[in-house]
Write a protein that holds these residues in place. Structure first.
Motif, PDB file in Angstrom:
ATOM      1  N   SER A   1       3.509  -3.623  10.982  1.00 22.37           N
ATOM      2  CA  SER A   1       4.740  -3.045  11.520  1.00 22.37           C
ATOM      3  C   SER A   1       5.725  -2.722  10.408  1.00 22.37           C
ATOM      4  N   ILE A   2       5.421  -3.187   9.200  1.00 20.85           N
ATOM      5  CA  ILE A   2       6.337  -2.959   8.069  1.00 20.85           C
ATOM      6  C   ILE A   2       5.896  -1.693   7.347  1.00 20.85           C
ATOM      7  N   ILE A   3       6.373  -0.559   7.857  1.00 18.61           N
ATOM      8  CA  ILE A   3       6.009   0.767   7.344  1.00 18.61           C
ATOM      9  C   ILE A   3       7.280   1.516   6.960  1.00 18.61           C
ATOM     10  N   GLU A   4       7.297   2.061   5.766  1.00 17.90           N
ATOM     11  CA  GLU A   4       8.431   2.879   5.317  1.00 17.90           C
ATOM     12  C   GLU A   4       7.949   4.314   5.112  1.00 17.90           C
ATOM     13  N   PRO A   5       8.201   5.194   6.084  1.00 14.39           N
ATOM     14  CA  PRO A   5       7.791   6.597   5.921  1.00 14.39           C
ATOM     15  C   PRO A   5       8.597   7.256   4.808  1.00 14.39           C
ATOM     16  N   LEU A   6       7.924   8.010   3.965  1.00 14.33           N
ATOM     17  CA  LEU A   6       8.596   8.768   2.912  1.00 14.33           C
ATOM     18  C   LEU A   6       8.670  10.247   3.277  1.00 14.33           C
ATOM     19  N   SER A   7       7.701  10.686   4.053  1.00  9.97           N
ATOM     20  CA  SER A   7       7.655  12.075   4.515  1.00  9.97           C
ATOM     21  C   SER A   7       6.663  12.136   5.661  1.00  9.97           C
ATOM     22  N   ILE A   8       6.349  13.335   6.101  1.00  5.76           N
ATOM     23  CA  ILE A   8       5.438  13.524   7.228  1.00  5.76           C
ATOM     24  C   ILE A   8       4.023  13.042   6.896  1.00  5.76           C
ATOM     25  N   ASP A   9       3.715  12.925   5.592  1.00  2.00           N
ATOM     26  CA  ASP A   9       2.329  12.631   5.210  1.00  2.00           C
ATOM     27  C   ASP A   9       2.163  11.474   4.222  1.00  2.00           C
ATOM     28  N   GLU A  10       3.193  10.671   4.024  1.00  2.00           N
ATOM     29  CA  GLU A  10       3.041   9.522   3.130  1.00  2.00           C
ATOM     30  C   GLU A  10       3.974   8.389   3.532  1.00  2.00           C
TER      31      GLU A  10
ATOM     32  N   SER B   1      -1.888   5.518  -5.853  1.00  2.00           N
ATOM     33  CA  SER B   1      -2.380   6.473  -4.848  1.00  2.00           C
ATOM     34  C   SER B   1      -2.634   7.851  -5.452  1.00  2.00           C
ATOM     35  N   ASP B   2      -1.968   8.148  -6.565  1.00  2.00           N
ATOM     36  CA  ASP B   2      -2.160   9.437  -7.250  1.00  2.00           C
ATOM     37  C   ASP B   2      -3.333   9.390  -8.229  1.00  2.00           C
TER      38      ASP B   2
ATOM     39  N   LEU C   1       0.850  -1.193   0.000  1.00  2.00           N
ATOM     40  CA  LEU C   1       0.000   0.000   0.000  1.00  2.00           C
ATOM     41  C   LEU C   1       0.885   1.244   0.000  1.00  2.00           C
ATOM     42  N   HIS C   2       0.479   2.244  -0.745  1.00  2.00           N
ATOM     43  CA  HIS C   2       1.081   3.570  -0.609  1.00  2.00           C
ATOM     44  C   HIS C   2      -0.018   4.501  -0.128  1.00  2.00           C
ATOM     45  N   VAL C   3       0.177   5.090   1.054  1.00  2.00           N
ATOM     46  CA  VAL C   3      -0.821   5.997   1.621  1.00  2.00           C
ATOM     47  C   VAL C   3      -0.293   7.426   1.564  1.00  2.00           C
ATOM     48  N   ASP C   4      -1.168   8.351   1.226  1.00  2.00           N
ATOM     49  CA  ASP C   4      -0.759   9.741   1.021  1.00  2.00           C
ATOM     50  C   ASP C   4      -1.881  10.661   1.482  1.00  2.00           C
ATOM     51  N   MET C   5      -1.606  11.463   2.505  1.00  2.00           N
ATOM     52  CA  MET C   5      -2.597  12.421   2.984  1.00  2.00           C
ATOM     53  C   MET C   5      -2.891  13.445   1.894  1.00  2.00           C
ATOM     54  N   ASP C   6      -4.144  13.839   1.766  1.00  2.00           N
ATOM     55  CA  ASP C   6      -4.554  14.751   0.705  1.00  2.00           C
ATOM     56  C   ASP C   6      -4.277  16.203   1.083  1.00  2.00           C
TER      57      ASP C   6
ATOM     58  N   GLY D   1      -3.072   3.717  -2.595  1.00  2.00           N
ATOM     59  CA  GLY D   1      -2.798   2.917  -3.782  1.00  2.00           C
ATOM     60  C   GLY D   1      -2.418   1.514  -3.364  1.00  2.00           C
ATOM     61  N   ILE D   2      -2.914   0.522  -4.084  1.00  2.00           N
ATOM     62  CA  ILE D   2      -2.701  -0.881  -3.733  1.00  2.00           C
ATOM     63  C   ILE D   2      -2.116  -1.601  -4.944  1.00  2.00           C
ATOM     64  N   SER D   3      -1.025  -2.339  -4.726  1.00  2.00           N
ATOM     65  CA  SER D   3      -0.470  -3.123  -5.821  1.00  2.00           C
ATOM     66  C   SER D   3       0.476  -4.184  -5.267  1.00  2.00           C
ATOM     67  N   TYR D   4       1.204  -4.829  -6.161  1.00  2.00           N
ATOM     68  CA  TYR D   4       2.128  -5.891  -5.757  1.00  2.00           C
ATOM     69  C   TYR D   4       3.563  -5.391  -5.686  1.00  2.00           C
ATOM     70  N   ASN D   5       3.791  -4.082  -5.971  1.00  2.00           N
ATOM     71  CA  ASN D   5       5.122  -3.509  -5.759  1.00  2.00           C
ATOM     72  C   ASN D   5       5.009  -2.007  -5.461  1.00  2.00           C
TER      73      ASN D   5
END
Length: 348
Positions: free
Chosen positions: A95-104, A151-152, A6-11, A139-143
């Protein structure tokens, strides 16, 4: 087992927080960042984006595009507070979370309690809206590459699934600038060859990627075919630390520029000492009055966290620079870190 990423991104995160805290701003074109004419837009609401405003845009341009925009100063302490609440919800998912920034962030939910990516996405969106009051796109995918792309897809407040059956046809009409790993210079180079969309690039032989895109060429070759083997990495080490500022008035006076770099060097040195780490690559960045960015780096033969050594390197870089145009922004960054793991031994 196929991974579920999953890629999560605050709007429109900063602007959404401002609208959350101030009802009078809801539905209005909110622009967050520096409020002076010399400031830069951090982010803006979707209402402001309709006028062409976007992040990293100079405020004076944003004012011309959106004269009725409401300009708000950034409140990082508040954004961090909200971000912590969102990430606490994400930690309840995996528990497997990779932060990219403060909001994604990326999440790997392959072995989580959720039966599918869609179930996890709906859970996240429900809790973020209920407990925080904001929307989030997933966004949901296999990579990772495809999850980020997904997610965009239909922001704001969207969900999109990209599966293997959609590859590679889904990517064919995309501009090549959408492909992770292709920087601005590579895109320009390919555009000059008549390659504008993924379909154009897809038809090229593998040798082309190696010759024109260098060591990352094969990764691009795979990526546009839906292949991305990067793992979701829970802990990301900080790769650099720096300070920069937009000047109150444009200048090409080297003494004035060095006065800023001196203060930054002190702050960087204190940070490194407190973290017990050392760096060896020092980069001076400046932006001219015509908004052209320049970076100049020097890699030392040794690691350091000493103020004098950092500043003297900045001084050397600036003195050797032929500055033809006034400068509006100046900054310095240190990278190539090494942690000091040597412990002080007691006598007994």
């Amino acid at each position: 087992m196929e991974r579920i990423i999953l890629h999560v991104d605050m709007d429109a995160f900063f602007a959404s927080v401002e609208q959350l805290d101030n009802k009078a701003l809801r539905g209005k074109p909110v622009i967050v960042g520096g409020v002076s004419e010399r400031g830069v837009v951090s982010t803006c609401s979707y209402e402001a984006r309709k006028y062409g405003v976007h992040s990293a845009m100079p405020v004076f341009i944003a004012r011309k595009l959106c004269p009725h925009g409401i300009f708000v100063r950034t409140r990082f302490y508040r954004y961090k507070e909200i971000s912590n609440k969102v990430f606490n919800i994400l930690r309840d998912v995996t528990s497997i979370i990779e932060p990219l920034s403060i909001d994604e962030a990326y999440l790997d939910i392959t072995n989580s309690k959720f039966k599918s990516g869609l179930e996890a996405a709906k859970y996240i969106k429900y809790r973020v809206l209920k407990e925080v009051g904001l929307t989030i796109s997933v966004g949901i995918s296999y990579n990772k590459f495809l999850a980020k792309l997904a997610s965009d897809w239909n922001k704001p407040n969207g969900i999109m699934i990209i599966d293997k059956e959609m590859m590679p046809d889904l990517l064919m009409p995309f501009p090549i600038s959408k492909i992770y790993g292709l920087g601005k210079k590579s895109v320009e180079k390919l555009n000059n060859m008549g390659i504008f969309i993924v379909k154009d690039l897809y038809e090229m032989p593998k040798e082309f990627y190696i010759e024109y895109l260098g060591k990352y060429g094969l990764e691009i070759y795979d990526r546009i075919r839906g292949i991305d083997n990067r793992e979701v990495v829970p802990v990301r080490d900080r790769k650099s630390f720096g300070k920069e500022t937009t000047l109150k008035a444009d200048t090409n006076d080297k003494e004035e520029l060095l006065s800023y770099l001196k203060e930054f060097s002190k702050e960087i040195s204190n940070y490194l000492i407190n973290k017990n780490i050392y760096g060896k690559t020092i980069t001076v960045k400046y932006k001219t009055e015509s908004f052209v960015n320049h970076t100049r780096s020097k890699t030392l033969n040794y690691y350091t966290n000493d103020f004098n050594e950092i500043y003297s390197t900045c001084e050397e870089i600036i003195e050797n620079e032929n500055i033809k145009e006034n400068i509006r922004l100046i900054g310095v960054t240190i990278s190539s870190f090494k942690e000091n793991t040597i412990e002080q031994l007691t006598l007994f």
